[in-house]
Design a protein around this motif. Structure first.
Motif, PDB file in Angstrom:
ATOM      1  N   ALA A  82       0.835  -1.206   0.000  1.00 37.61           N
ATOM      2  CA  ALA A  82       0.000   0.000   0.000  1.00 37.61           C
ATOM      3  C   ALA A  82       0.873   1.262   0.000  1.00 37.61           C
ATOM      4  O   ALA A  82       0.548   2.270  -0.631  1.00 37.61           O
ATOM      5  CB  ALA A  82      -0.920  -0.011   1.212  1.00 37.61           C
ATOM      6  N   LEU A  83       2.002   1.193   0.737  1.00 37.57           N
ATOM      7  CA  LEU A  83       2.933   2.329   0.746  1.00 37.57           C
ATOM      8  C   LEU A  83       3.474   2.578  -0.659  1.00 37.57           C
ATOM      9  O   LEU A  83       3.534   3.733  -1.117  1.00 37.57           O
ATOM     10  CB  LEU A  83       4.080   2.045   1.710  1.00 37.57           C
ATOM     11  N   ARG A  84       3.873   1.503  -1.320  1.00 36.21           N
ATOM     12  CA  ARG A  84       4.417   1.662  -2.678  1.00 36.21           C
ATOM     13  C   ARG A  84       3.368   2.253  -3.630  1.00 36.21           C
ATOM     14  O   ARG A  84       3.668   3.106  -4.451  1.00 36.21           O
ATOM     15  CB  ARG A  84       4.919   0.320  -3.188  1.00 36.21           C
ATOM     16  N   GLU A  85       2.138   1.782  -3.511  1.00 36.22           N
ATOM     17  CA  GLU A  85       1.072   2.320  -4.354  1.00 36.22           C
ATOM     18  C   GLU A  85       0.866   3.807  -4.070  1.00 36.22           C
ATOM     19  O   GLU A  85       0.679   4.614  -5.000  1.00 36.22           O
ATOM     20  CB  GLU A  85      -0.230   1.552  -4.113  1.00 36.22           C
ATOM     21  N   ALA A  86       0.903   4.174  -2.797  1.00 35.74           N
ATOM     22  CA  ALA A  86       0.712   5.582  -2.436  1.00 35.74           C
ATOM     23  C   ALA A  86       1.851   6.451  -2.961  1.00 35.74           C
ATOM     24  O   ALA A  86       1.633   7.581  -3.421  1.00 35.74           O
ATOM     25  CB  ALA A  86       0.600   5.716  -0.916  1.00 35.74           C
ATOM     26  N   MET A  87       3.079   5.935  -2.913  1.00 31.75           N
ATOM     27  CA  MET A  87       4.212   6.708  -3.436  1.00 31.75           C
ATOM     28  C   MET A  87       4.125   6.842  -4.956  1.00 31.75           C
ATOM     29  O   MET A  87       4.425   7.898  -5.514  1.00 31.75           O
ATOM     30  CB  MET A  87       5.535   6.050  -3.027  1.00 31.75           C
ATOM     31  N   ALA A  88       3.697   5.774  -5.623  1.00 31.98           N
ATOM     32  CA  ALA A  88       3.539   5.837  -7.076  1.00 31.98           C
ATOM     33  C   ALA A  88       2.471   6.858  -7.452  1.00 31.98           C
ATOM     34  O   ALA A  88       2.625   7.637  -8.400  1.00 31.98           O
ATOM     35  CB  ALA A  88       3.181   4.464  -7.633  1.00 31.98           C
ATOM     36  N   GLU A  89       1.387   6.863  -6.675  1.00 38.98           N
ATOM     37  CA  GLU A  89       0.313   7.836  -6.928  1.00 38.98           C
ATOM     38  C   GLU A  89       0.816   9.256  -6.699  1.00 38.98           C
ATOM     39  O   GLU A  89       0.546  10.169  -7.483  1.00 38.98           O
ATOM     40  CB  GLU A  89      -0.866   7.533  -6.003  1.00 38.98           C
ATOM     41  N   ASN A  90       1.582   9.458  -5.639  1.00 36.49           N
ATOM     42  CA  ASN A  90       2.097  10.794  -5.336  1.00 36.49           C
ATOM     43  C   ASN A  90       3.088  11.259  -6.400  1.00 36.49           C
ATOM     44  O   ASN A  90       3.146  12.448  -6.743  1.00 36.49           O
ATOM     45  CB  ASN A  90       2.764  10.813  -3.963  1.00 36.49           C
ATOM     46  N   ALA A  91       3.849  10.321  -6.952  1.00 41.26           N
ATOM     47  CA  ALA A  91       4.829  10.679  -7.988  1.00 41.26           C
ATOM     48  C   ALA A  91       4.153  11.249  -9.222  1.00 41.26           C
ATOM     49  O   ALA A  91       4.758  12.035  -9.965  1.00 41.26           O
ATOM     50  CB  ALA A  91       5.670   9.462  -8.363  1.00 41.26           C
ATOM     51  N   GLU A  92       2.887  10.855  -9.451  1.00 41.52           N
ATOM     52  CA  GLU A  92       2.155  11.332 -10.615  1.00 41.52           C
ATOM     53  C   GLU A  92       1.516  12.703 -10.385  1.00 41.52           C
ATOM     54  O   GLU A  92       1.020  13.317 -11.321  1.00 41.52           O
ATOM     55  CB  GLU A  92       1.061  10.328 -10.998  1.00 41.52           C
ATOM     56  N   ARG A  93       1.523  13.174  -9.151  1.00 39.43           N
ATOM     57  CA  ARG A  93       0.902  14.481  -8.866  1.00 39.43           C
ATOM     58  C   ARG A  93       1.791  15.608  -9.397  1.00 39.43           C
ATOM     59  O   ARG A  93       2.997  15.431  -9.586  1.00 39.43           O
ATOM     60  CB  ARG A  93       0.695  14.641  -7.358  1.00 39.43           C
ATOM     61  N   PRO A  94       1.214  16.793  -9.630  1.00 41.19           N
ATOM     62  CA  PRO A  94       2.023  17.923 -10.108  1.00 41.19           C
ATOM     63  C   PRO A  94       3.118  18.294  -9.111  1.00 41.19           C
ATOM     64  O   PRO A  94       2.942  18.154  -7.888  1.00 41.19           O
ATOM     65  CB  PRO A  94       0.998  19.065 -10.235  1.00 41.19           C
ATOM     66  N   GLU A  95       4.238  18.745  -9.642  1.00 42.22           N
ATOM     67  CA  GLU A  95       5.326  19.195  -8.778  1.00 42.22           C
ATOM     68  C   GLU A  95       4.843  20.327  -7.883  1.00 42.22           C
ATOM     69  O   GLU A  95       4.034  21.151  -8.292  1.00 42.22           O
ATOM     70  CB  GLU A  95       6.491  19.701  -9.632  1.00 42.22           C
ATOM     71  N   GLY A  96       5.366  20.358  -6.646  1.00 44.70           N
ATOM     72  CA  GLY A  96       5.017  21.474  -5.783  1.00 44.70           C
ATOM     73  C   GLY A  96       4.897  21.083  -4.327  1.00 44.70           C
ATOM     74  O   GLY A  96       5.068  19.914  -3.948  1.00 44.70           O
ATOM     75  N   PRO A  97       4.575  22.059  -3.462  1.00 46.92           N
ATOM     76  CA  PRO A  97       4.517  21.828  -2.015  1.00 46.92           C
ATOM     77  C   PRO A  97       3.554  20.731  -1.604  1.00 46.92           C
ATOM     78  O   PRO A  97       3.826  19.996  -0.653  1.00 46.92           O
ATOM     79  CB  PRO A  97       4.069  23.196  -1.466  1.00 46.92           C
ATOM     80  N   ALA A  98       2.429  20.577  -2.314  1.00 47.37           N
ATOM     81  CA  ALA A  98       1.459  19.544  -1.922  1.00 47.37           C
ATOM     82  C   ALA A  98       2.060  18.157  -2.101  1.00 47.37           C
ATOM     83  O   ALA A  98       1.876  17.268  -1.245  1.00 47.37           O
ATOM     84  CB  ALA A  98       0.182  19.686  -2.751  1.00 47.37           C
ATOM     85  N   ARG A  99       2.765  17.946  -3.188  1.00 47.25           N
ATOM     86  CA  ARG A  99       3.398  16.642  -3.404  1.00 47.25           C
ATOM     87  C   ARG A  99       4.489  16.415  -2.365  1.00 47.25           C
ATOM     88  O   ARG A  99       4.659  15.291  -1.858  1.00 47.25           O
ATOM     89  CB  ARG A  99       3.969  16.569  -4.822  1.00 47.25           C
ATOM     90  N   ASN A 100       5.246  17.465  -2.056  1.00 47.40           N
ATOM     91  CA  ASN A 100       6.310  17.341  -1.056  1.00 47.40           C
ATOM     92  C   ASN A 100       5.730  16.984   0.317  1.00 47.40           C
ATOM     93  O   ASN A 100       6.266  16.128   1.034  1.00 47.40           O
ATOM     94  CB  ASN A 100       7.095  18.647  -0.956  1.00 47.40           C
ATOM     95  N   ALA A 101       4.629  17.658   0.669  1.00 49.02           N
ATOM     96  CA  ALA A 101       4.013  17.394   1.973  1.00 49.02           C
ATOM     97  C   ALA A 101       3.520  15.948   2.059  1.00 49.02           C
ATOM     98  O   ALA A 101       3.644  15.287   3.096  1.00 49.02           O
ATOM     99  CB  ALA A 101       2.849  18.364   2.206  1.00 49.02           C
ATOM    100  N   ARG A 102       2.971  15.461   0.951  1.00 48.49           N
ATOM    101  CA  ARG A 102       2.498  14.072   0.954  1.00 48.49           C
ATOM    102  C   ARG A 102       3.676  13.102   1.109  1.00 48.49           C
ATOM    103  O   ARG A 102       3.556  12.078   1.805  1.00 48.49           O
ATOM    104  CB  ARG A 102       1.759  13.795  -0.362  1.00 48.49           C
ATOM    105  N   ALA A 103       4.813  13.428   0.494  1.00 46.56           N
ATOM    106  CA  ALA A 103       5.995  12.577   0.644  1.00 46.56           C
ATOM    107  C   ALA A 103       6.444  12.525   2.098  1.00 46.56           C
ATOM    108  O   ALA A 103       6.874  11.462   2.596  1.00 46.56           O
ATOM    109  CB  ALA A 103       7.125  13.096  -0.240  1.00 46.56           C
ATOM    110  N   GLU A 104       6.322  13.638   2.811  1.00 47.14           N
ATOM    111  CA  GLU A 104       6.688  13.657   4.228  1.00 47.14           C
ATOM    112  C   GLU A 104       5.730  12.780   5.043  1.00 47.14           C
ATOM    113  O   GLU A 104       6.147  12.042   5.956  1.00 47.14           O
ATOM    114  CB  GLU A 104       6.666  15.101   4.734  1.00 47.14           C
ATOM    115  N   GLU A 105       4.434  12.846   4.710  1.00 41.19           N
ATOM    116  CA  GLU A 105       3.459  11.997   5.401  1.00 41.19           C
ATOM    117  C   GLU A 105       3.758  10.522   5.164  1.00 41.19           C
ATOM    118  O   GLU A 105       3.669   9.694   6.083  1.00 41.19           O
ATOM    119  CB  GLU A 105       2.049  12.318   4.902  1.00 41.19           C
TER     120      GLU A 105
END
Length: 948
Positions: free
Chosen positions: A9-32
């Protein structure tokens, strides 16, 4: 945030986040996600989450945050390398390159630390068995950053000499850096040669050709390759817009606009990215951006627009002059920090050079909507202004030769001269010329001029001035009074001429004004006879008298054009075209080409009505050529538009696009962006689409949609523009947006009497929605399309809509049973149409459609329902139908046989699979071996025979 329960599930979430637009929201999700990974108590999970964090920070405006997670990763590697799998070990070493470049882009990191890090990178790469290539590329980056030319050259050669391995940057990125080095060293042609494979799509990656398109802009301008520069701008800006990390590339596009006379476009781009003014996570790119902002604001100030409000850092309003000062100060302070760290003046020198750059092109049309060019700042007054005698002589000289800039010369004289400085004759001429530019308000001035001419002893010119006033009265609508006046003036001037009291020029002036008044009456419904006689009288009078008098030639040409207009009103279009041609030739023969523009344009329009496109094209080209610099922007835009349509219709797509581009440009210059400009962009977008230039076309069509309207351009233009834009976006993989435009276009076409366009657009929307992974929405679109196709009596597309729905059904509530039902229905539609087919060609087309239906049903059963036996039966039916088509069904038959053979092999029926393989080989016996399909299918059949 939902709790991550396991590693997958973690890997799926990281793959999903990688597809999001660059920016603070993606960075914040990576921290979570890192926090969640730590809860799993799996070392590799933490490693992967840290690696994900490193990557998203590196591709964002928060690049300065990348060092902490990387340091943690490196410590974990040093302590427990066995916790890393092969992929993460590779990723760790790969990120060394980002760390070196990242440190270099932070002025607070000492240069010695950067050099130490380069040494650490070299040591670790050697231990891991990697080539020196990436290390030398990193060294080259350091040397070129600080301006150490000799070291950079050595590192560059060592970089290219070292073996490529899987730690080297991708070819696209390497060529980007190598070309950048040559461009920065003044070798633009070499840079573009290196960049060519990236620009042409041979090498691409997540950030290329984005960067190379941006880097190529100024070199292309310097080399005079402006068409390529424009194309690269339209392609490149679309790619970098959504990518927050590409501030330097975005700045290069703004710089291009400033250096190509597109300051307004530069301001629009700056307004789109307000965060770029203040994002501090990557100081190096901020420096580039601020230098370019300074350049743009200095350009505006130089154009006299320093007080204009412009986009800038949030929190206050900015004028161009204020922002120039702010950006210059911030850029130079930042450059000074880098130079102090580096021990050189290199970045400061580059920054000052960027800010001081001068335009390389006066005004480059881009194709997208732009505001008119700002007026140039007034030049300083000359040391000695011309006196009244010089101004009068110039005005008379220009009037004598009927130059189009004569009115401006008389206006300049009027500003400079007082009544006491001019004699009576000069005052008469001044009043006469002033009257000509005042329309209906000039009638009194014509009378004043007439009185002055009479006092100056020129009664003929006095009559001609009054006749000009009468014509203006007719233009204002009082044709009866104008007629009475010119009739009297006509009698008077002929009497004077008979007494040799006036000359041919003055007499012709009265005659032509009378003919003009009578022509106005014709337009109000009067019989044409009097006007025709008046025009012929002018021709008869000037014939043989012209000599070198261009004014008399012009009177004759105008009279001939009047006869042309009368012929056109009478329905004799060939004669009208011929007379307009002759009038244009008389003007050009007299050295007055600017007067020929209108008549060549009329020839162009008439020739199109007469079905003579070649002559229409010739005439419109001549009109453009004759107008030259004298042609008003609106007229120039209209001529280019007509040429774009004509040339595009005969297949001259590239030339037509050039004319559409010019049409849009000149319409914008004329303030007609919402009319001719929008239409020019509409045409240009379609022509670029025809050439497969999807990105450029999309930019232009989106710009056209900003101003196209049903009221001005019609519903058809809106539908076609959205249709084309949907096609572009589909090619670019932007399927949701493509579907949106196709559905909007379908919504307009829904109300048209003819429904084929509506059906087609609904069908295309279904395709886009399916590609966008919106199966329910796609199904609804296909349902609508199918209903429309059925109502139109089109079995081919009815069947295709049903097949498309069948493929979607397993993902919806209908499931596999629904797919079966839809495929069966498609077969019935084909069968019914076949039974009613009226000719062999239609039978063959329907048989092909039925064969494809069985083939697709077989593929669906095999891949989705796992019903291999039934799938083989459907493929056999398809093969038999294709076989009935003979040579036209050859590839279809072999494709079905190979698919059935593969299924038989999976079912363990080796003999059956081999038998089908032999059928394929026999079918291709004697076939063209160069045919790619033949080659591939022979190979597949051979492998089946060999049991592979």
């Amino acid at each position: 945030m939902n709790r991550i329960r396991d590693f997958e599930a973690l890997r799926e979430a990281m793959a999903e986040n990688a597809e999001r637009p660059e920016g603070p929201a993606r960075n914040a999700r990576a921290e979570e996600l890192l926090t969640e990974a730590e809860k799993l108590d799996i070392p590799l999970a933490v490693i992967e989450a840290l690696g994900h964090q490193v990557k998203v920070y590196s591709y964002s405006s928060e690049k300065d945050r990348v060092f902490v997670p990387f340091a943690r990763l490196l410590r974990m590697w040093d302590e427990r390398p066995d916790d890393f799998d092969a992929h993460e070990a590779h990723a760790l070493h790969w990120a060394f390159k980002w760390m070196t470049a990242g440190m270099l882009g932070q002025p607070h990191v000492p240069l010695a630390s950067v050099e130490d890090w380069l040494g650490e990178m070299e040591r670790r790469y050697r231990l891991a068995g990697y080539s020196e290539r990436a290390v030398r590329a990193a060294e080259f980056g350091i040397a070129s950053h600080i301006g150490d030319q000799a070291r950079a050259e050595r590192a560059y050669r060592a970089w290219l000499a070292a073996d490529r391995d899987d730690m080297a940057d991708c070819p696209a990125c390497e060529l980007g850096g190598q070309g950048g080095w040559h461009a920065g060293s003044g070798r633009d042609a070499k840079a573009l040669e290196l960049w060519a494979p990236v620009l042409e799509g041979a090498f691409t990656c997540a950030h290329e050709p984005h960067g190379v398109l941006a880097r190529s802009l100024v070199p292309l301008l310097r080399l005079g390759r402006v068409e390529e520069a424009r194309a690269h701008h339209l392609r490149g800006i679309r790619l970098v817009r959504p990518m927050e990390s590409m501030r330097e590339a975005y700045a290069a596009h703004v710089e291009f606009c400033a250096l190509s006379g597109n300051e307004e476009r530069a301001l629009e781009l700056l307004a789109e990215r307000p965060a770029y003014f203040t994002d501090t996570g990557h100081p190096r790119s901020l420096l580039e951006f601020l230098a370019v902002v300074t350049l743009v604001m200095d350009r505006l100030t130089a154009l006299g627009l320093g007080g204009r409000e412009v986009p800038g850092p949030a929190g206050r309003t900015w004028t161009a002059r204020e922002l120039a000062g702010h950006a210059r100060g911030a850029a130079l302070e930042l450059a000074a920090r880098f130079d102090a760290r580096n021990g050189t003046s290199h970045l400061g020198d580059l920054t000052r050079a960027t800010m001081a750059a001068r335009p390389l092109v006066e005004r480059l049309p881009l194709g997208v909507r732009t505001a008119p060019a700002p007026p140039a700042a007034p030049e300083e007054a000359a040391a000695e202004e011309p006196g009244v005698p010089e101004l009068l002589a110039r005005a008379r000289r220009l009037s004598e030769s009927l130059r189009p800039d004569a009115p401006q010369a008389w206006a300049a004289l009027a500003l400079a001269a007082g009544a006491a400085e001019l004699d009576v004759r000069a005052r008469a001429e001044l009043a006469d010329n002033e009257a000509m530019v005042h329309g209906a308000d000039g009638i009194a001035l014509f009378e004043e001029a007439a009185a002055l001419y009479a006092r100056a002893g020129d009664p003929g010119e006095a009559l001609a001035a009054r006749a000009r006033g009468a014509y203006v009265r007719a233009l204002a609508g009082d044709t009866e009074a104008a007629r009475e006046t010119v009739d009297g003036l006509y009698d008077e001037v002929l009497a004077l001429y008979a007494e040799e009291a006036t000359g041919p020029r003055q007499t012709a002036g009265v005659l032509i004004s009378r003919a003009r008044v009578l022509m106005r009456r014709v337009h109000e419904g009067a019989p044409a006879g009097e006007a025709e006689r008046a025009a012929r009288e002018v021709l008869a009078f000037v014939g043989g008298r012209t000599g070198d008098d261009v004014r008399l030639v012009a009177r004759g040409a105008e009279a001939r054009a009047m006869l042309a207009e009368l012929a056109e009103l009478g329905g004799d279009l060939p004669r009208a075209a011929d007379l307009f041609r002759r009038a244009a030739a008389e003007y050009t023969g007299a050295g007055l080409p600017w007067f020929a523009v209108e008549y060549e344009a009329r020839v162009g329009a008439l020739s199109q009505h007469l079905g003579e496109p070649a002559e229409a094209e010739r005439a419109l080209r001549s009109a453009l050529e004759h107008g030259g610099a004298c042609l008003e922007p609106t007229g120039r835009a209209q001529l280019h538009l007509q040429l774009a349509e004509l040339i595009g219709a005969r297949g001259g797509t590239e030339e037509a696009a050039a004319h559409a581009l010019q049409a849009a440009h000149w319409a914008d210059e004329a303030g007609e962006s919402a009319t001719f400009g929008a239409w020019g962009r509409h045409l240009l977008g379609g022509l670029l689409l025809r050439q497969g230039r999807w990105t450029e076309a999309a930019e232009v069509l989106e710009s056209a949609l900003d101003e196209l309207s049903a009221e001005v351009h019609g519903d058809g233009a809106l539908v076609q523009t959205r249709w084309w834009l949907g096609d572009c976006l589909s090619e670019l993989g932007e399927h949701r947006q493509a579907a949106e435009h196709r559905l909007l276009a379908a919504g307009i076409a829904e109300h048209w009497p003819e429904q084929e366009d509506h059906a087609t657009l609904a069908h295309l929307a279904g395709e886009s929605l399916a590609e966008a992974d919106l199966p329910a929405e796609a199904d609804r679109a296909y349902v609508r399309a199918g209903e429309l196709w059925e109502a139109l009596g089109n079995p081919y597309f009815t069947v295709r809509a049903l097949r498309a729905r069948a493929w979607l059904a397993p993902r919806l509530e209908a499931g596999v049973p629904g797919a079966r039902a839809l495929m069966a229905r498609a077969s019935r539609v084909c069968g019914k149409a076949l039974a009613e087919a009226g000719d062999p060609l239609e039978e063959a087309r329907l048989t092909t459609e039925l064969a494809h239906t069985h083939r697709q049903f077989g593929e669906l059963l095999a891949t989705v329902a796992q019903e291999r036996e039934e799938a083989v039966a459907e493929l056999e039916r398809a093969s038999a139908l294709f076989a009935a088509l003979g040579a036209d069904g050859l590839h279809g038959r072999t494709g079905a046989e190979l698919a059935a053979a593969a299924l038989e092999a999976e079912l363990g029926r080796t003999a059956g699979a081999r038998a089908r393989a032999r059928v394929v080989l026999a079918a291709y016996e004697g076939a063209d071996a160069a045919d790619e399909t033949v080659r591939l299918r022979r190979g597949a059949a051979s492998r089946l025979l060999n049991g592979e």
